[in-house]
Write an enzyme that holds these catalytic residues in place. Structure first.
Site, mmCIF file in Angstrom:
data_model
loop_
_atom_site.group_PDB
_atom_site.id
_atom_site.type_symbol
_atom_site.label_atom_id
_atom_site.label_comp_id
_atom_site.label_asym_id
_atom_site.label_seq_id
_atom_site.Cartn_x
_atom_site.Cartn_y
_atom_site.Cartn_z
ATOM 1 N N GLU A 78 0.841 -1.201 0.000
ATOM 2 C CA GLU A 78 0.000 0.000 0.000
ATOM 3 C C GLU A 78 0.874 1.249 0.000
ATOM 4 O O GLU A 78 0.608 2.219 -0.713
ATOM 5 C CB GLU A 78 -0.907 -0.010 1.230
ATOM 6 C CG GLU A 78 -1.686 1.272 1.450
ATOM 7 C CD GLU A 78 -2.030 1.486 2.906
ATOM 8 O OE1 GLU A 78 -1.864 2.622 3.399
ATOM 9 O OE2 GLU A 78 -2.453 0.512 3.561
ATOM 10 N N GLU A 157 5.358 2.967 11.611
ATOM 11 C CA GLU A 157 3.921 2.921 11.852
ATOM 12 C C GLU A 157 3.593 1.848 12.888
ATOM 13 O O GLU A 157 2.739 2.036 13.755
ATOM 14 C CB GLU A 157 3.179 2.635 10.551
ATOM 15 C CG GLU A 157 1.661 2.621 10.706
ATOM 16 C CD GLU A 157 0.930 2.369 9.406
ATOM 17 O OE1 GLU A 157 -0.312 2.248 9.456
ATOM 18 O OE2 GLU A 157 1.590 2.280 8.348
#
Length: 910
Positions: A78, A157
């Site tokens: 992604e 993240e």
């Protein structure tokens, strides 16, 4: 018994006039679906209400499709999808989009990856061209350097969202505990550090070639466009994609636990948390709507059974959340209870299961069923109204149900659900479950051209200006009509807030805000909440430093009775001793848990440094533990008249309303609201300078990340100057391609995201620049932050950068007002910031007139120089200190989580 002064303010209202007739149901969507010869499914959904478009693509690949040893790959890819191609190299994908006022994002789940972009309708050809280009060419353009950068971003993240966030580590445990090792859902979407590090360039290219094929994707185009013009465009661009085999989706037999599985996670938190999770049918399968309704009955709002029992009655929980996580290979029904300090989770579990058992035996009451069905209707209307959510829902329906426009079909599942069916859903939650406890540890043939296509003609759009009238109570009312939505939303903004509270009683204003919702006009807290929810409505209240904001929203068809309850909360709150005791205890628990969250600590420390704790601007609205502990119900009753004074109050309303009927209803309801006592003194003048060049450090031993926040005070400005400042801020840190994010995230991979912003209330603004970085690069990240800020202050911005930022800011205004609630929020924001009633229209005009030269001049003269900023670091002191010294930065001042200095000897001993 109410205090005498308060009793005069909270006078009974006269009987309201009759309710207005129900608006017509929203029209059925215009949705057209077709499939290209290469297998790509396309959904066109035109809507000409606003000049905006959304392009939303779902690829049927998620974490369930990952190979062993390559967990996190779907999510990693992604990120890689934004790394550029030969036609659109580097970060040009984002720059091109933002230059036209557009933006984009993406997300990954267990089942799918979706990419969505949005912008002015004129930008649609470019949005389609960009998506078609990377769909075709990204694999060939992938390099190891790009992979390494995004590998670092994704690992950051994981640190930020799971390892350095309270309770985040539990999310890494739940998949492994619920699903066997052979199941596609056994690992978390984010993947493991080891697997991410092991990913090779060949792995990445192979993943793209396998899963990113036309037959494995659905493209939704929604918004302001002509389908007759856009279909050929789609056929030409996406028809150029080669036909390739569609991968076989993974299959798995339904999973059922035959016994209870227990796990314990130790985390840096103050409050214990219990998670109970059960396997459930696959998304949209029979019984899932009933499970959604069951979740609402159990945990949606103060009138829900678990919140009423655990939070309101027993006071052994701080919060409750119940949800159905719907998935293709089997869903998860989850009950999450955060306990009060020292709560016995075994008792919490026992009481939770007792509530569930009662529902399984008797089912929901008729009133509960009406409430949760009304909420489902509101949710459906809000999803249809918001263009991005609508486009994504069309993709979701196509993925799970085989047809894009299934809004009515979906809502019908909830409307036809019976109490017996909800009861049966509760009965299906048996002994086979996960018991997870988080405990405090504290510590068609075509072509894609190389040239970007021309934009379509831009459509002029002028934000609506409100109709304004004044009630006999002195309240100014600003109304913007949005016919056909079936919804309304409103904010009542009352001057005062935390500024009206003595320093020694800091935290009182938010407690009063909570008490307004804790029962009114003789209804208990659960009864009042149930009355609101039964109407499909929501009433909320919050305190800011200078205002009290009471919000109400719901169905236009039930506007009258909803406003009745709104007036009860405002004018006739019960202020009962038991409610006060509960809310004061919860407020104290929240304040005591605040040090666990670096993103809360950093701005509080910055405010204390800039304004001082003796100034309301320098202390937390929620107060300190020492002040909240002193609060009494007598304090609330004594200060309530000052915090609920109509002088200067403004009510903003947006939605499907009849203005004349609304005015009559409000006049009847608020006629008795009158001032009591002296008016508040004017707010203090804005602070425009404060001691800078300091680094303040809050120690979090062992923290995997450092929260960096740099701040400086500034005065508010008129609309023209505000627009210029907004353009400069977007260029610096207000978009994905901003300087800060491109440096700290995209170039160096130090952080998951870096940004800047202005926070304004009344005449006071504060500039912030912030990023959460991995601990070992704290010093390097500060050097890069300083480099970007000083470069902006010295060199300004060029015309292309200013134009891109200008278009981004202009379209953000369209995005903000596309829903009824969003429009009401922006109208309320204008009041909170002391801006004129037609601020939205003035803002649009001012943004359109921003001159690049003036923007560059503002950047050079604005508050961006690093040496004048107060810099707050929240992280591991022992790891940070040598990095600061190596970077040539001054030694930090040790402060606690409230911003109070810590003596040097104590700081060194920590």
């Amino acid at each position: 018994m109410l205090a005498p002064a308060l009793a005069l303010v909270l006078a009974a209202s006269p009987p309201p006039p009759a309710a207005s007739p129900r608006p017509a149901a929203p029209a059925r969507l215009d949705v057209r679906t077709f499939t290209l010869p290469n297998g790509l499914t396309v959904v066109l959904a035109p809507d000409h209400r606003l000049p905006q478009v959304v392009v939303d693509t779902w690829f049927q690949v998620g974490s369930k499709d990952e190979a062993p040893g390559r967990t996190g790959f779907a999510h990693l890819f992604e990120h890689l999808m934004f790394m550029g191609t030969k036609r659109v190299p580097g970060n040009a994908f984002d720059v091109t989009m933002e230059s036209g006022g557009g933006a984009n994002n993406a997300s990954t789940s267990e089942d799918r990856t979706n990419y969505y972009s949005w912008g002015p309708s004129a930008l649609l050809p470019t949005l389609l061209w960009l998506d078609a280009d990377r769909f075709q060419a990204l694999g060939d353009a992938m390099t190891k350097e790009k992979l390494d950068v995004q590998r670092g971003v994704v690992r950051n993240e994981r640190r930020q969202s799971y390892e350095n966030t309270p309770y985040g580590r539990a999310e890494l445990v739940i998949p492994e505990a619920l699903f066997p090792e052979s199941h596609p859902y056994h690992h978390p979407v984010i993947g493991s550090h080891q697997d991410l590090e092991a990913a090779t360039l060949e792995d990445v290219k192979g993943f793209f070639a396998t899963h990113y094929v036309p037959g494995n994707a659905t493209l939704v185009v929604a918004g302001d466009f002509d389908p007759a013009a856009v279909r050929p465009m789609v056929e030409k661009l996406f028809g150029a994609l080669a036909t390739r085999p569609v991968p076989a989706p993974p299959v798995a037999a339904p999973v059922h636990l035959d016994r209870e599985v227990r796990r314990i996670v130790m985390d840096e938190v103050e409050l214990p948390r219990l998670v109970l999770a059960w396997h459930a049918p696959a998304a949209y399968a029979p019984g899932t709507a009933e499970l959604d309704l069951l979740a609402a009955v159990l945990g949606d709002g103060p009138s829900s059974r678990l919140e009423r029992r655990l939070v309101l009655d027993l006071r052994i929980a701080e919060s409750v959340n119940v949800s159905l996580d719907a998935r293709a290979l089997g869903s998860v029904f989850r009950v999450e209870v955060t306990g009060t300090p020292g709560a016995d989770l075994e008792r919490v579990k026992r009481e939770t299961l007792a509530v569930l058992a009662d529902l399984a035996a008797k089912g929901p009451t008729d009133a509960e069923l009406r409430r949760v069905k009304a909420e489902a209707e509101v949710h459906a209307l809000e999803t249809r109204e918001h263009l991005q959510r609508r486009a994504d829902k069309l993709n979701e329906y196509r993925f799970f149900l085989g047809e894009a426009d299934a809004f009515d079909r979906d809502l019908a599942r909830y409307i036809r659900a019976t109490g017996a069916a909800v009861r049966d859903a509760a009965r299906g939650l048996g002994e086979g479950r996960l018991d997870l406890r988080i405990l405090p540890s504290r510590g068609v043939a075509g072509e894609i051209t190389d040239t970007r296509p021309q934009d379509l003609p831009a459509r002029a759009w002028v934000p609506p200006a409100p109709e304004i009238f004044r009630l006999s109570s002195g309240v100014e009312v600003r109304v913007v009509r949005e016919p056909g939505t079936g919804l309304f939303a409103a904010h009542l903004i009352v001057p005062g807030g935390a500024r009206a509270v003595p320093a020694e009683k800091a935290g009182l204003a938010p407690v009063l805000a909570k008490l307004l919702l804790s029962g009114a006009a003789g209804r208990s807290a659960p009864e009042f909440a149930d009355a609101v929810r039964t109407l499909g409505a929501d009433i909320d209240a919050r305190a800011t430093r200078s205002f009290l904001d009471v919000e109400v929203k719901g169905l236009s068809a039930k506007l009258g009775p909803t406003l009745d309850l709104f007036a009860d909360a405002l004018l006739r709150p019960n202020l009962a001793p038991a409610d006060f005791d509960r809310e004061a205890a919860l407020a104290l628990a929240r304040v005591e848990a605040r040090p666990d969250e670096p993103r809360l600590v950093a701005p509080l420390v910055a405010a204390a440094a800039l304004y001082g704790q003796d100034d309301p601007r320098g202390r937390p609205v929620d107060g300190y533990a020492r002040t909240v502990k002193t609060l009494t119900l007598a304090d609330v009753k004594a200060l309530a008249p000052r915090l609920l004074d109509p002088r200067g109050a403004v009510l903003v309303v947006a939605g499907d309303v009849d203005v004349a009927a609304l005015r009559a209803r409000l006049e009847a309801l608020l006629a008795g609201w009158r001032p009591r006592g002296d008016a508040l003194p004017p707010p203090p003048p804005p602070v425009t300078s404060a001691p800078g060049g300091r680094i303040l450090l809050v120690d979090r031993p062992g923290a995997p990340q450092t929260m960096i926040l740099a701040a400086r005070p500034a005065a508010s400005s008129d609309e023209a100057a505000r627009a210029v400042r907004e353009v400069v801020n977007v260029a610096l840190g207000g978009s994905f391609t901003s300087r800060l994010n491109q440096n700290l995230r995209e170039k160096h991979g130090y952080t998951y995201g870096a940004r800047s912003a202005y926070a304004t209330e009344g005449r006071q603004s504060t500039f912030y620049a912030m990023a959460a970085v991995q601990t070992e690069v704290t010093g390097a990240a500060l050097v890069e932050l300083r480099r970007e800020l000083d470069a902006l202050a010295a060199g300004g911005i060029d015309a292309a950068e200013a134009r891109k930022a200008q278009e981004t800011a202009r379209h953000q205004l369209v995005l903000d007002v596309q829903t009824t609630a969003g429009l009401a929020d922006r109208l309320a924001e204008a009041v909170l910031e002391g801006r004129p009633a037609d601020a939205l229209r003035e803002e649009a005009t001012a943004l359109g007139a921003v001159d690049a030269a003036r923007a560059s001049a503002d950047a050079r003269s604005g508050p961006y120089r690093f040496d004048g900023l107060a810099v707050v670091l929240v992280g591991d002191r022992k790891a940070i200190l040598p990095q600061l010294a190596k970077a040539g930065l001054p030694p930090p001042i040790a402060v606690d989580a409230d911003g109070a200095p810590i003596p040097a000897d104590r700081a060194a001993a920590r």
